[in-house]
Design a protein around this motif. Structure first.
Motif, PDB file in Angstrom:
ATOM      1  N   ASN A 131       0.831  -1.211   0.000  1.00  0.00           N
ATOM      2  CA  ASN A 131       0.000   0.000   0.000  1.00  0.00           C
ATOM      3  C   ASN A 131       0.861   1.254   0.000  1.00  0.00           C
ATOM      4  OD1 ASN A 131      -2.389  -1.436   0.016  1.00  0.00           O
ATOM      5  ND2 ASN A 131      -2.573  -1.421   2.252  1.00  0.00           N
ATOM      6  N   TYR A 132       1.945   1.205   0.764  1.00  0.00           N
ATOM      7  CA  TYR A 132       2.819   2.377   0.858  1.00  0.00           C
ATOM      8  C   TYR A 132       3.456   2.692  -0.496  1.00  0.00           C
ATOM      9  CZ  TYR A 132       6.740   5.333   2.257  1.00  0.00           C
ATOM     10  OH  TYR A 132       7.632   6.360   2.365  1.00  0.00           O
ATOM     11  N   PHE A 133       4.033   1.680  -1.138  1.00  0.00           N
ATOM     12  CA  PHE A 133       4.671   1.923  -2.429  1.00  0.00           C
ATOM     13  C   PHE A 133       3.650   2.086  -3.547  1.00  0.00           C
ATOM     14  CE2 PHE A 133       8.413  -0.099  -0.336  1.00  0.00           C
ATOM     15  CZ  PHE A 133       9.289   0.964  -0.514  1.00  0.00           C
ATOM     16  N   GLY A 134       2.435   1.574  -3.354  1.00  0.00           N
ATOM     17  CA  GLY A 134       1.390   1.783  -4.347  1.00  0.00           C
ATOM     18  C   GLY A 134       0.944   3.226  -4.431  1.00  0.00           C
ATOM     19  N   ALA A 135       1.091   3.964  -3.329  1.00  0.00           N
ATOM     20  CA  ALA A 135       0.712   5.379  -3.306  1.00  0.00           C
ATOM     21  C   ALA A 135       1.873   6.306  -3.634  1.00  0.00           C
ATOM     22  CB  ALA A 135       0.150   5.730  -1.930  1.00  0.00           C
ATOM     23  N   LYS A 136       3.040   5.733  -3.860  1.00  0.00           N
ATOM     24  CA  LYS A 136       4.247   6.519  -4.140  1.00  0.00           C
ATOM     25  C   LYS A 136       4.661   6.265  -5.588  1.00  0.00           C
ATOM     26  CE  LYS A 136       8.945   7.105  -2.278  1.00  0.00           C
ATOM     27  NZ  LYS A 136       8.825   8.520  -1.907  1.00  0.00           N
ATOM     28  N   THR A 137       4.830   7.309  -6.389  1.00  0.00           N
ATOM     29  CA  THR A 137       5.156   7.152  -7.812  1.00  0.00           C
ATOM     30  C   THR A 137       6.584   7.594  -8.102  1.00  0.00           C
ATOM     31  OG1 THR A 137       4.233   9.338  -8.309  1.00  0.00           O
ATOM     32  CG2 THR A 137       2.767   7.439  -8.532  1.00  0.00           C
ATOM     33  N   ASN A 138       7.134   7.036  -9.179  1.00  0.00           N
ATOM     34  CA  ASN A 138       8.483   7.439  -9.592  1.00  0.00           C
ATOM     35  C   ASN A 138       8.400   8.611 -10.562  1.00  0.00           C
ATOM     36  OD1 ASN A 138       7.600   6.365 -12.017  1.00  0.00           O
ATOM     37  ND2 ASN A 138       8.995   4.613 -12.008  1.00  0.00           N
ATOM     38  N   GLY A 139       9.502   8.940 -11.188  1.00  0.00           N
ATOM     39  CA  GLY A 139       9.541  10.089 -12.095  1.00  0.00           C
ATOM     40  C   GLY A 139       8.684   9.923 -13.326  1.00  0.00           C
ATOM     41  N   LYS A 140       8.324   8.681 -13.658  1.00  0.00           N
ATOM     42  CA  LYS A 140       7.477   8.422 -14.816  1.00  0.00           C
ATOM     43  C   LYS A 140       5.999   8.337 -14.448  1.00  0.00           C
ATOM     44  CE  LYS A 140      10.735   7.934 -17.947  1.00  0.00           C
ATOM     45  NZ  LYS A 140      10.828   8.840 -19.144  1.00  0.00           N
ATOM     46  N   GLY A 141       5.681   8.540 -13.192  1.00  0.00           N
ATOM     47  CA  GLY A 141       4.292   8.461 -12.766  1.00  0.00           C
ATOM     48  C   GLY A 141       3.802   7.046 -12.520  1.00  0.00           C
ATOM     49  N   VAL A 142       4.715   6.079 -12.416  1.00  0.00           N
ATOM     50  CA  VAL A 142       4.350   4.692 -12.185  1.00  0.00           C
ATOM     51  C   VAL A 142       4.456   4.386 -10.693  1.00  0.00           C
ATOM     52  CG1 VAL A 142       4.935   2.279 -12.686  1.00  0.00           C
ATOM     53  CG2 VAL A 142       5.181   4.031 -14.462  1.00  0.00           C
ATOM     54  N   PRO A 143       3.445   3.732 -10.098  1.00  0.00           N
ATOM     55  CA  PRO A 143       3.532   3.372  -8.676  1.00  0.00           C
ATOM     56  C   PRO A 143       4.787   2.543  -8.394  1.00  0.00           C
ATOM     57  CG  PRO A 143       1.295   3.051  -9.477  1.00  0.00           C
ATOM     58  CD  PRO A 143       2.137   3.354 -10.678  1.00  0.00           C
ATOM     59  N   MET A 144       5.472   2.884  -7.308  1.00  0.00           N
ATOM     60  CA  MET A 144       6.723   2.213  -6.977  1.00  0.00           C
ATOM     61  C   MET A 144       6.540   0.746  -6.616  1.00  0.00           C
ATOM     62  SD  MET A 144       9.439   4.324  -7.011  1.00  0.00           S
ATOM     63  CE  MET A 144      10.544   3.873  -5.693  1.00  0.00           C
ATOM     64  N   SER A 145       5.308   0.341  -6.391  1.00  0.00           N
ATOM     65  CA  SER A 145       5.064  -1.060  -6.052  1.00  0.00           C
ATOM     66  C   SER A 145       5.333  -1.985  -7.231  1.00  0.00           C
ATOM     67  CB  SER A 145       3.626  -1.250  -5.563  1.00  0.00           C
ATOM     68  OG  SER A 145       2.703  -0.783  -6.516  1.00  0.00           O
ATOM     69  N   TYR A 146       5.569  -1.427  -8.430  1.00  0.00           N
ATOM     70  CA  TYR A 146       5.896  -2.278  -9.576  1.00  0.00           C
ATOM     71  C   TYR A 146       7.195  -3.033  -9.334  1.00  0.00           C
ATOM     72  CZ  TYR A 146       9.813   0.383 -11.648  1.00  0.00           C
ATOM     73  OH  TYR A 146      11.032   0.957 -11.905  1.00  0.00           O
ATOM     74  N   VAL A 147       8.079  -2.457  -8.526  1.00  0.00           N
ATOM     75  CA  VAL A 147       9.374  -3.090  -8.247  1.00  0.00           C
ATOM     76  C   VAL A 147       9.180  -4.434  -7.550  1.00  0.00           C
ATOM     77  CG1 VAL A 147      11.563  -2.867  -6.992  1.00  0.00           C
ATOM     78  CG2 VAL A 147      10.572  -0.883  -8.157  1.00  0.00           C
ATOM     79  N   ILE A 148       8.196  -4.531  -6.672  1.00  0.00           N
ATOM     80  CA  ILE A 148       7.983  -5.751  -5.882  1.00  0.00           C
ATOM     81  C   ILE A 148       6.682  -6.447  -6.268  1.00  0.00           C
ATOM     82  CG2 ILE A 148       9.360  -5.010  -3.899  1.00  0.00           C
ATOM     83  CD1 ILE A 148       6.808  -4.018  -2.580  1.00  0.00           C
ATOM     84  N   ARG A 149       6.199  -6.188  -7.477  1.00  0.00           N
ATOM     85  CA  ARG A 149       4.934  -6.782  -7.901  1.00  0.00           C
ATOM     86  C   ARG A 149       5.035  -8.309  -7.898  1.00  0.00           C
ATOM     87  NH1 ARG A 149       6.027  -4.586 -13.944  1.00  0.00           N
ATOM     88  NH2 ARG A 149       7.098  -6.417 -14.822  1.00  0.00           N
ATOM     89  N   LYS A 150       3.904  -8.936  -7.560  1.00  0.00           N
ATOM     90  CA  LYS A 150       3.847 -10.394  -7.553  1.00  0.00           C
ATOM     91  C   LYS A 150       3.536 -10.903  -8.964  1.00  0.00           C
ATOM     92  CE  LYS A 150       2.421 -10.848  -2.729  1.00  0.00           C
ATOM     93  NZ  LYS A 150       1.428 -11.430  -1.796  1.00  0.00           N
ATOM     94  N   LEU A 151       3.733 -12.198  -9.161  1.00  0.00           N
ATOM     95  CA  LEU A 151       3.470 -12.779 -10.471  1.00  0.00           C
ATOM     96  C   LEU A 151       1.982 -12.779 -10.779  1.00  0.00           C
ATOM     97  CD1 LEU A 151       5.981 -15.785 -10.463  1.00  0.00           C
ATOM     98  CD2 LEU A 151       6.272 -13.526 -11.495  1.00  0.00           C
ATOM     99  N   GLU A 152       1.176 -13.013  -9.758  1.00  0.00           N
ATOM    100  CA  GLU A 152      -0.265 -13.037  -9.953  1.00  0.00           C
ATOM    101  C   GLU A 152      -0.842 -11.627  -9.764  1.00  0.00           C
ATOM    102  OE1 GLU A 152      -2.056 -15.862  -7.405  1.00  0.00           O
ATOM    103  OE2 GLU A 152      -1.009 -17.591  -8.277  1.00  0.00           O
ATOM    104  N   VAL A 153      -1.674 -11.210 -10.694  1.00  0.00           N
ATOM    105  CA  VAL A 153      -2.284  -9.880 -10.616  1.00  0.00           C
ATOM    106  C   VAL A 153      -3.407  -9.910  -9.591  1.00  0.00           C
ATOM    107  CG1 VAL A 153      -3.475  -8.058 -11.884  1.00  0.00           C
ATOM    108  CG2 VAL A 153      -1.751  -9.472 -13.036  1.00  0.00           C
ATOM    109  N   PRO A 154      -3.395  -8.998  -8.611  1.00  0.00           N
ATOM    110  CA  PRO A 154      -4.486  -8.944  -7.619  1.00  0.00           C
ATOM    111  C   PRO A 154      -5.826  -8.702  -8.289  1.00  0.00           C
ATOM    112  CG  PRO A 154      -2.608  -7.620  -6.911  1.00  0.00           C
ATOM    113  CD  PRO A 154      -2.332  -8.025  -8.324  1.00  0.00           C
ATOM    114  N   GLN A 155      -6.843  -9.374  -7.822  1.00  0.00           N
ATOM    115  CA  GLN A 155      -8.165  -9.282  -8.452  1.00  0.00           C
ATOM    116  C   GLN A 155      -8.847  -7.937  -8.184  1.00  0.00           C
ATOM    117  OE1 GLN A 155      -9.347 -11.611 -10.536  1.00  0.00           O
ATOM    118  NE2 GLN A 155      -7.409 -12.700 -10.255  1.00  0.00           N
ATOM    119  N   ASP A 156      -8.501  -7.293  -7.074  1.00  0.00           N
ATOM    120  CA  ASP A 156      -9.188  -6.058  -6.694  1.00  0.00           C
ATOM    121  C   ASP A 156      -8.464  -4.806  -7.157  1.00  0.00           C
ATOM    122  OD1 ASP A 156      -7.023  -6.431  -5.072  1.00  0.00           O
ATOM    123  OD2 ASP A 156      -8.037  -5.854  -3.202  1.00  0.00           O
ATOM    124  N   MET A 157      -7.469  -4.944  -8.009  1.00  0.00           N
ATOM    125  CA  MET A 157      -6.696  -3.773  -8.449  1.00  0.00           C
ATOM    126  C   MET A 157      -7.413  -3.054  -9.588  1.00  0.00           C
ATOM    127  SD  MET A 157      -2.702  -3.546  -9.693  1.00  0.00           S
ATOM    128  CE  MET A 157      -2.113  -4.072  -8.092  1.00  0.00           C
TER     129      MET A 157
END
Length: 532
Positions: A149-175
């Motif tokens: 949640n913390y990195f999902g609310a924090k974006t990098n210079g390209k406007g992408v949520p920082m949680s992409y760095v630690i994303r899981k293989l399975e896509v969450p259903q509620d995203m």
């Protein structure tokens, strides 16, 4: 990825280029289009790398140049349109979409202008999502979610949520779809990824160093690798079995008996945490089973609670959440003292006196009912309930703005006048105050000084009683001197002066029968302190 898409015209594809979009959609003049293309912006790749601020700076520099040196005026609207087009191309690419120029119409343009403004402003704003707590094994599932949640609310210079760095293989259903596209299409390589991964690595390390999790991060040099190491261990079969056993044990031992010993909300949260853990471990409980466990573990003996449990079994047996909400509302009414939203919270039978009584007019009563009600606010009869014009109950630390936490201190006349009778009596009756002043109740009654103190209190009580009754009680009180008979009394006026009667007891003339009274010059203030 398709850069340009052909438009079918008579069965023959016709290509659309950036110049066509600048002219037909952005409505730029030929001079403005030439200035853009002269800058090297001729393809969608060029547009995707044209940053929001760079476009504004470039337009400002062009406006300052004279016409013979390539100067061109770009108004505010023209700049915003260029920013909207560049943002759309960049956003399509980072979401893994094909850039189809023909689909960029006026509606898309104005939508992207607003999106570009919002994202540009958000880069300068700090996220309000709280920082995750220090790692704790018992809270691993919740801790892991808080990191995402913390990195999902924090974006990098390209406007992408920082949680992409630690994303899981399975896509969450509620995203949300757009967020999912940004996170799962961001590349896990390149300069931007290395920079973001280093930031994630340093942050997570700060949360696990000094905890048992430090043993499982290894020599990770990448934030993604570190998180995978933690997940491999704590989501592994052995750790999952361990958490499942703890959840089963908690379900066996947790019960609700009374609100004062174990609040119902805490009980519900404990059950839900156990159910969530079992679901994560692959052994979920069915909703009906959850409700049965909830109801069976309520061992409160209160008749109303038992009645509501039976009713809940019939009406909310298919939803744990609905059953919890239903019971929580009824238990809050059964035990209002433990409900923070109740007027009786932390109060007893007379807890209504904790709240300011607007209807109170200053009357205080005895034991009877009749006119013994203090306005509409509450009773002042046998039950010990009384309305008062106080900020809080008589045992509060503040009454009408006066600090009464120390009953042994000296109160000024102004402070004393703000206190109600019950508070004054509590102060004067406090044993600590009596010990500090070296006086007891017996000593007060036996001395003139003490009698004046009591007289001031009783006078006030009688004065208040005057308003509540039809009798007309005089303000003076006579204390008899038991050793010399009633004729040798000291009369204390309502102002605190002591009026001494002479030795004579008869109105007849002659020695010893003088009926003249003399007023002593000794007076006492509101607390019985000698003032003259």
């Amino acid at each position: 990825m398709n850069v340009n898409v052909a438009v079918m015209q008579g069965g023959v594809p016709v290509d659309i280029d950036v110049g066509d979009v600048l002219r037909d959609i952005l409505n730029l003049s030929d001079t403005q289009i030439e200035a853009v293309t002269a800058e090297g912006i001729t393809s969608v790749d060029d547009l995707s790398n044209w940053e929001h601020e760079d476009i504004k700076s470039w337009a400002d520099s062009k406006r300052r140049l004279p016409a013979n040196r390539g100067g061109v005026i770009f108004g505010i609207k023209a700049v915003e349109k260029l920013q909207g087009l560049a943002f759309w191309v960049m956003d399509m690419k980072r979401r893994g979409k094909d850039v189809i120029l023909r689909e960029f119409d006026n509606n898309t343009l104005y939508g992207m202008i607003n999106e570009a403004k919002v994202e540009h402003k958000s880069k300068d704003q700090e996220s309000d999502v709280p920082k995750p707590a220090k790692f704790n094994y018992a809270d691993w599932p919740e801790w892991e979610k808080s990191v995402y949640n913390y990195f999902g609310a924090k974006t990098n210079g390209k406007g992408v949520p920082m949680s992409y760095v630690i994303r899981k293989l399975e896509v969450p259903q509620d995203m949300e779809e757009r967020t999912m596209e940004l996170i799962y299409n961001a590349p896990l390589n390149g300069a931007q990824f290395r920079r973001d991964s280093a930031e994630v690595l340093a942050f997570i390390k700060s949360l696990v160093i000094g905890t048992e999790a430090e043993n499982w991060i290894g020599n990770a040099k990448c934030g993604r690798v570190l998180m995978i190491n933690l997940q491999t261990h704590y989501d592994g079969k052995a750790e999952g079995e361990r958490r499942r056993n703890i959840a089963v044990s908690d379900l066996t031992s947790v019960f609700y008996k009374h609100e004062s010993s174990f609040p119902f909300n805490t009980f519900i949260n404990r059950l839900k945490k156990c159910f969530d853990t079992l679901e994560e471990c692959g052994v979920p409980k069915h909703e009906t089973e959850k409700v049965e466990l909830l109801l069976d573990k309520i061992q409160c003996t209160h008749p109303e609670v038992k009645n509501q449990v039976s009713q809940c079994r019939n009406t909310h047996g298919n939803s744990f959440e609905d059953a919890s909400v239903f019971l929580a509302g009824h238990i809050a009414r059964v035990f209002p003292k433990n409900n923070p939203h109740s007027q009786s919270y932390n109060g007893g039978r007379g807890s209504r006196s904790n709240h300011r009584n607007i209807s109170y007019t200053g009357r205080s009563t005895g034991r009877g009912r009749g006119r013994g009600r203090s306005g509409r606010g509450g009773r002042s009869g046998r039950g010990g309930r009384h309305g008062n014009n106080c900020d809080s109950a008589s045992n509060s630390n503040t009454v009408n703005g006066v600090d009464v936490s120390d009953t042994t201190r000296y109160y000024t006349k102004q402070e004393w006048s703000k206190l109600d009778y019950h508070t004054k009596k509590r102060i004067l009756d406090d044993p600590s105050r009596k010990n500090k002043r070296g006086k007891s109740v017996a000593a007060l009654v036996s001395s003139e000084e003490g009698r004046s103190v009591i007289a001031s209190v009783v006078t006030e009580l009688l004065s208040n009683h005057n308003e509540a009754s039809s009798s007309n009680i005089k303000g003076d009180i006579v204390f008899a001197n038991n050793s010399n008979g009633p004729q040798h009394g000291s009369r204390v006026s309502s102002t605190g002066s002591i009026l001494r009667r002479s030795n004579g007891s008869s109105n007849n003339g002659g020695p010893g029968n003088d009926n003249r009274s003399t007023t002593s010059s000794v007076t006492w203030d509101h607390l019985g302190n000698r003032s003259s």
